[in-house]
Structures are given as C-alpha cells and as structure tokens.
Motif scaffolding. Structure first.
Motif, short mmCIF file in Angstrom:
data_model
loop_
_atom_site.label_atom_id
_atom_site.label_comp_id
_atom_site.label_asym_id
_atom_site.label_seq_id
_atom_site.Cartn_x
_atom_site.Cartn_y
_atom_site.Cartn_z
N CYS A 114 40.27 23.95 -16.01
CA CYS A 114 41.46 24.79 -16.07
C CYS A 114 41.11 26.13 -16.69
CB CYS A 114 42.54 24.11 -16.89
SG CYS A 114 43.46 22.88 -15.98
N SER A 116 42.87 30.05 -17.83
CA SER A 116 44.16 30.63 -18.25
C SER A 116 44.88 31.32 -17.11
CB SER A 116 43.95 31.59 -19.41
OG SER A 116 43.07 32.63 -19.03
N PRO A 119 47.89 28.99 -12.56
CA PRO A 119 49.23 28.48 -12.88
C PRO A 119 49.34 26.95 -12.82
CG PRO A 119 49.21 29.53 -10.72
CD PRO A 119 47.88 29.80 -11.35
N CYS A 121 47.48 24.95 -14.28
CA CYS A 121 47.00 24.43 -15.55
C CYS A 121 48.00 24.59 -16.69
CB CYS A 121 45.69 25.11 -15.93
SG CYS A 121 44.32 24.67 -14.85
N GLU A 122 49.13 25.21 -16.41
CA GLU A 122 50.12 25.45 -17.47
C GLU A 122 50.96 24.23 -17.73
OE1 GLU A 122 52.19 28.93 -16.17
OE2 GLU A 122 50.45 30.17 -16.48
#
Length: 122
Positions: A114, A116, A119, A121-122
């Motif tokens: 993942c 940052s 999306p 991975c949020e």
C-alpha cells in the motif's frame, strides 16, 4: 488434376506454423505486460494465495475465487487487455492483491504494498 506440388504444401505448412508461433508469442508477451502501467509501485506475482484458510490459484474459476475470498474491495475492467480485475485488501493488511480474470478464469495474482497515493489503501 491437382497442381499443388509437395514442395508447395511443405512451404504452406511452414508458413502456417510460423504464423501460429508468432500469434502465441504476442499473446504471451501481452499477458506478461498486465499491470505495468496500471498499478502504482512495484510488486510481485503469486501463483496462489490463501483466502480464509482456502487456497486460490491461477486457473481457478471466478465463482470459486469469490466463494473462497468473498467480495472484492473494488473491481475494474481493462478493455485493452479484456481483463476483469478484482482488487482485495484483506483486513488491515499493508498489501493489495490484484486478481486478473480472462474468460472467467484467474490468470494472474499480483501483490503490491500500500502506498499513500493509492485510494484502495485508505
């Protein structure tokens, strides 16, 4: 009377075989390029993965993958390659798993860390 000589038949047979080899080569190279531009970051190919204690492997039918792994986090379609892609993030894992299906069979499992900017991975 048939005017096709044995030499001409041998040449035709050779042309057909070379054409088949070229078509297969293009298909195999194209399958290998899946995800290079579509997935952020580097990852690794897997031949199998464990979902809820059950093994999923390339070649499995799409219904068997769904039965073993459940609903994906997200799905997408890559029209240029005709792949249906299911994206999984199992629990709070720091990895995403991309499952690529062609003709309702699992062709590839790709695991990425993942990031940052992803999306999913949020």
């Amino acid at each position: 009377m048939n005017n096709t000589s044995p030499k001409r038949l041998v040449k035709l047979d050779l042309v057909i075989k070379i054409t088949i080899i070229l078509i297969l080569s293009i298909f195999l190279v194209g399958a290998d390029s899946l995800y290079r531009d579509q997935i952020p970051g580097s990852g690794s190919d897997l031949t199998s993965i464990r979902c809820s204690g059950r093994i999923v492997k390339t070649g499995d039918l799409i219904r068997d993958v769904e039965d073993r792994c459940g609903e994906p986090t997200r799905t997408t379609y890559m029209p240029q390659d005709r792949y249906e892609v299911w994206i999984y993030r199992f629990g709070q894992s720091n990895y995403l798993h991309y499952f690529a299906f062609l003709h309702r069979r699992l062709q590839r499992i790709y695991k990425v860390s993942c990031r940052s900017n992803n999306p999913d991975c949020e």
